[in-house]
Design a protein around this motif. Structure first.
Motif, mmCIF file in Angstrom:
data_model
loop_
_atom_site.group_PDB
_atom_site.id
_atom_site.type_symbol
_atom_site.label_atom_id
_atom_site.label_comp_id
_atom_site.label_asym_id
_atom_site.label_seq_id
_atom_site.Cartn_x
_atom_site.Cartn_y
_atom_site.Cartn_z
ATOM 1 N N PHE A 190 35.033 35.329 98.351
ATOM 2 C CA PHE A 190 36.029 35.469 97.293
ATOM 3 C C PHE A 190 37.308 36.079 97.843
ATOM 4 O O PHE A 190 37.271 36.863 98.786
ATOM 5 C CB PHE A 190 35.486 36.400 96.188
ATOM 6 N N THR A 230 36.928 36.613 91.095
ATOM 7 C CA THR A 230 35.603 36.505 90.490
ATOM 8 C C THR A 230 35.209 35.068 90.178
ATOM 9 O O THR A 230 34.095 34.825 89.737
ATOM 10 C CB THR A 230 35.522 37.335 89.190
ATOM 11 N N PHE A 243 33.723 31.645 90.666
ATOM 12 C CA PHE A 243 32.679 31.138 91.553
ATOM 13 C C PHE A 243 32.967 29.680 91.887
ATOM 14 O O PHE A 243 32.801 28.805 91.041
ATOM 15 C CB PHE A 243 31.309 31.286 90.872
ATOM 16 N N ALA A 274 25.684 40.044 94.509
ATOM 17 C CA ALA A 274 27.146 40.119 94.535
ATOM 18 C C ALA A 274 27.590 41.432 95.156
ATOM 19 O O ALA A 274 27.046 42.490 94.840
ATOM 20 C CB ALA A 274 27.698 39.993 93.119
ATOM 21 N N THR A 285 31.215 43.703 96.975
ATOM 22 C CA THR A 285 32.665 43.835 97.093
ATOM 23 C C THR A 285 33.001 44.459 98.447
ATOM 24 O O THR A 285 32.110 44.876 99.179
ATOM 25 C CB THR A 285 33.258 44.725 95.975
ATOM 26 N N ARG A 343 31.337 38.657 89.365
ATOM 27 C CA ARG A 343 30.985 37.640 90.362
ATOM 28 C C ARG A 343 29.549 37.170 90.162
ATOM 29 O O ARG A 343 29.269 35.966 90.194
ATOM 30 C CB ARG A 343 31.154 38.206 91.774
ATOM 31 N N TYR A 347 24.070 43.479 91.798
ATOM 32 C CA TYR A 347 25.470 43.653 92.177
ATOM 33 C C TYR A 347 25.716 45.104 92.554
ATOM 34 O O TYR A 347 25.025 46.003 92.087
ATOM 35 C CB TYR A 347 26.414 43.235 91.044
ATOM 36 N N ARG A 350 33.449 40.423 100.658
ATOM 37 C CA ARG A 350 33.691 39.955 99.268
ATOM 38 C C ARG A 350 32.897 38.678 99.087
ATOM 39 O O ARG A 350 33.389 37.584 99.362
ATOM 40 C CB ARG A 350 35.182 39.693 99.055
ATOM 41 N N VAL A 398 29.167 36.507 97.288
ATOM 42 C CA VAL A 398 27.934 36.356 96.517
ATOM 43 C C VAL A 398 26.984 35.606 97.416
ATOM 44 O O VAL A 398 27.320 34.561 97.970
ATOM 45 C CB VAL A 398 28.153 35.590 95.191
#
Length: 192
Positions: free
Chosen positions: A94, A99, A101, A125, A127, A143, A165, A185, A187
């Protein structure tokens, strides 16, 4: 110093310094040896020996999750499909604070081949935050939820999707560089 206090301190230190008896000398059995699980209660004289059960087989470590979707036994029995040989892990990256997808075409092709035989999909997910914060937790959650909704639109049953997450943990790259932060960043879809 009071002699009674000195004596008490000496007794406490002596008690702490003595070695604990090994399990073999005390006659107690370990509760979980890794190979078997033993009923924790020791038998009284005249009772049968403790029940021994085989240890559960765990294919991967348990992943703590903030949101789980439960599966019902009826829905599991209704869909008997061939299982995948191994877990497949697909990663979607990302932009900062992004966010939406949007898997790339190569990932879409892998999803199309893996999802029909999947028994479970873990959505993980993350960050690139340096410190956990409510704002970054919200980004990670968004996300994960967007990935879940995407999978549901592609035909995956909601009961098969488990999401996790977090922010500022589980870095895939060096978070002190721009490239490393771009790798963090993400998923990850773990398809089982």
């Amino acid at each position: 110093m009071n002699p009674a206090i000195s004596l008490l301190m000496a007794l406490l230190l002596a008690g702490c310094a003595s070695a604990l008896p090994s399990p073999g000398k005390s006659g107690r059995q370990p509760i979980n040896t890794g190979a078997q699980v033993i009923n924790a209660g020791l038998p009284s004289p005249g009772q049968a020996k403790p029940t021994v059960f085989p240890a559960p087989v765990i294919s991967r470590p348990a992943v703590p999750a903030n949101i789980y979707q439960a599966t019902s036994p009826a829905s599991q029995a209704a869909s008997v499909e061939p299982m995948m040989e191994t877990d497949e892990r697909l990663t979607i990256y990302f932009p900062p604070n992004g966010t939406e997808f949007k898997p790339d075409p190569g990932t879409l092709k892998q999803l199309d081949s893996s999802l029909p035989v999947a028994q479970r999909v873990d959505v993980v997910a993350r960050t690139d935050a340096d410190k956990p914060s409510a704002a970054d937790e919200a980004v990670a959650l968004k996300r994960a939820l967007n990935a879940r909704e995407y999978l549901i639109r592609r035909g995956v049953a909601a009961s098969m999707i488990y999401i996790q997450y977090a922010s500022a943990v589980d870095f895939a790259g060096d978070n002190s560089t721009a490239f490393g932060r771009s790798q963090n960043r993400r998923v990850e879809l773990v398809i089982q």
